[in-house]
Design a protein around this motif. Structure first.
Motif, short mmCIF file in Angstrom:
data_model
loop_
_atom_site.label_atom_id
_atom_site.label_comp_id
_atom_site.label_asym_id
_atom_site.label_seq_id
_atom_site.Cartn_x
_atom_site.Cartn_y
_atom_site.Cartn_z
N ARG A 293 2.54 4.33 -1.07
CA ARG A 293 2.45 5.16 -2.26
C ARG A 293 3.61 6.15 -2.35
O ARG A 293 3.93 6.60 -3.42
CB ARG A 293 1.11 5.93 -2.27
CG ARG A 293 -0.09 5.01 -2.36
CD ARG A 293 -1.38 5.81 -2.38
NE ARG A 293 -2.53 4.92 -2.34
CZ ARG A 293 -3.06 4.33 -3.40
NH1 ARG A 293 -2.54 4.52 -4.59
NH2 ARG A 293 -4.10 3.54 -3.28
N GLN B 88 2.26 0.35 -6.03
CA GLN B 88 1.55 1.62 -5.93
C GLN B 88 2.49 2.80 -5.74
O GLN B 88 2.03 3.94 -5.61
CB GLN B 88 0.56 1.56 -4.76
CG GLN B 88 -0.46 0.46 -4.85
CD GLN B 88 -1.30 0.58 -6.10
OE1 GLN B 88 -1.76 1.65 -6.46
NE2 GLN B 88 -1.50 -0.55 -6.78
N ASN C 32 0.81 -1.22 0.00
CA ASN C 32 0.00 0.00 0.00
C ASN C 32 0.84 1.27 0.00
O ASN C 32 0.30 2.37 -0.04
CB ASN C 32 -0.92 0.03 1.23
CG ASN C 32 -1.99 -1.04 1.16
OD1 ASN C 32 -2.38 -1.46 0.08
ND2 ASN C 32 -2.44 -1.51 2.30
N CYS D 76 3.18 2.80 -11.25
CA CYS D 76 2.69 4.11 -10.82
C CYS D 76 3.81 5.12 -10.57
O CYS D 76 3.55 6.26 -10.17
CB CYS D 76 1.87 3.96 -9.53
SG CYS D 76 0.36 3.00 -9.74
#
Length: 334
Positions: free
Chosen positions: A201, A224, A199, A247
């Motif tokens: 980012r 991510q 998770n 990403c």
């Protein structure tokens, strides 16, 4: 998320801020007393009474309690008294002589804890797993060497700048399921291996900078990841950047040891997402055409180093693409 906003929360969104913060990394041991020279100074009611603020409703909305406590620079050596202040939400205990944070375990309403510049050596036995609402934790400039035992499932921001962390093994995704931002500037890491947080980012601007990182490992698990800042490390290549990082938009590798175009080939696996790249202060940045070389292979790039990528540069880079490809093939043959 809490709507509480603190100036101390680090949001280094520019190269200028990085320069300003660079001097804050790490410890200045000169003049710091040894543990056996510190006079015991437990927290007492008088100190608490002077430092409480922010009167709010308690959970049942039928009564009120002060929910913010600022104990910065009080010379404290223990926090046993804190266990009775169960309504606290915001706690600053930075710049003391604390080595044990277990009295916080009963403060289950805590949202925000700043514990910078203390003597915390490990996460095990600190009981952060009992703080079910804790979202922001800063333990910068302590004495941590690893992250084993850290459990805080609601935590979104973790600041560990300026410790002596040598490995990230033990930082498990099931213990930090909501972590979004991880700050690790100024530690002793030699590899990115162990950062297994799907998770996550933002390893955001400056937050892996000023380590001893020589190898990029385990990054395929960070699908991510949006921003990766690796300034002032010891990277000779970017092997480890890969297509799983779909990403990734911002990458800063300024001040490393990248000396050849071939050392950057792993970048081309994130060509569809990468928008900003900083390669200043690498040996490669002193060579001719390094800028056109990168622009020719990274079609979505909007800024390279401190300058925007212009339409003229894109046209010139495309014209030289065949030349760059021939040079690359020749290098591989050699």
């Amino acid at each position: 998320m809490s709507d509480f906003d603190e100036d101390e929360v680090l949001k280094a969104d520019s190269e200028t801020e990085y320069e300003e913060q660079e001097s804050e990394v790490g410890h200045d041991e000169e003049g710091i007393p040894e543990d056996d020279q510190i006079e015991p100074c437990p927290l007492n009611q008088d100190i608490v009474a002077k430092c409480l603020s922010l009167l709010c409703h308690t959970g049942n909305s039928l009564s009120h309690a002060y929910v913010r406590l600022d104990l910065n620079s009080k010379g404290l050596t223990d926090l046993v008294l804190l266990s009775s202040f169960i309504h606290l939400r915001y706690l600053d205990i930075s710049s003391n002589h604390l080595s044990d944070l277990s009295p916080l375990a009963g403060l289950t309403h805590l949202l925000w804890v700043k514990g910078d510049s203390n003597r915390i050596q490990q996460f095990e036995s600190q009981w952060f797993d009992q703080l079910g609402f804790l979202q922001w934790l800063s333990l910068a400039s302590n004495r941590l060497c690893d992250v084993k035992g850290l459990k805080a499932t609601a935590l979104e921001t973790l600041n560990l700048i300026g410790n002596g962390i040598q490995t990230m093994h033990g930082l498990e995704c099931n213990n930090l399921t909501n972590l979004v931002t991880l700050e690790l500037r100024g530690n002793c890491l030699e590899t990115t291996d162990g950062i297994c947080l799907p998770n996550l980012r933002h390893l955001h601007l400056v937050w892996l900078a000023k380590n001893n990182i020589k190898r990029l490992e385990g990054l395929e698990r960070l699908e991510q990841l949006n921003t990766l800042h690796l300034r002032d490390n010891q990277l000779e290549s970017l092997d480890g950047i890969n297509s799983s990082m779909k990403c990734l938009q911002y990458l800063n590798i300024r001040g490393n040891l990248i000396s050849s175009q071939s050392a950057l080939q792993a970048l081309f696996t994130v060509e569809k997402s990468l928008r900003v790249l900083v390669v200043l202060d690498n040996p490669l940045a002193k060579t001719d055409d390094y800028r056109l070389y990168l622009i020719s292979h990274l079609s979505q790039l909007e800024r390279l180093d401190k300058d925007p990528v212009t339409a003229d540069e894109k046209s010139e880079a495309l014209e030289k693409l065949k030349e760059f490809e021939d040079e690359s093939a020749q290098d591989q043959e050699d």
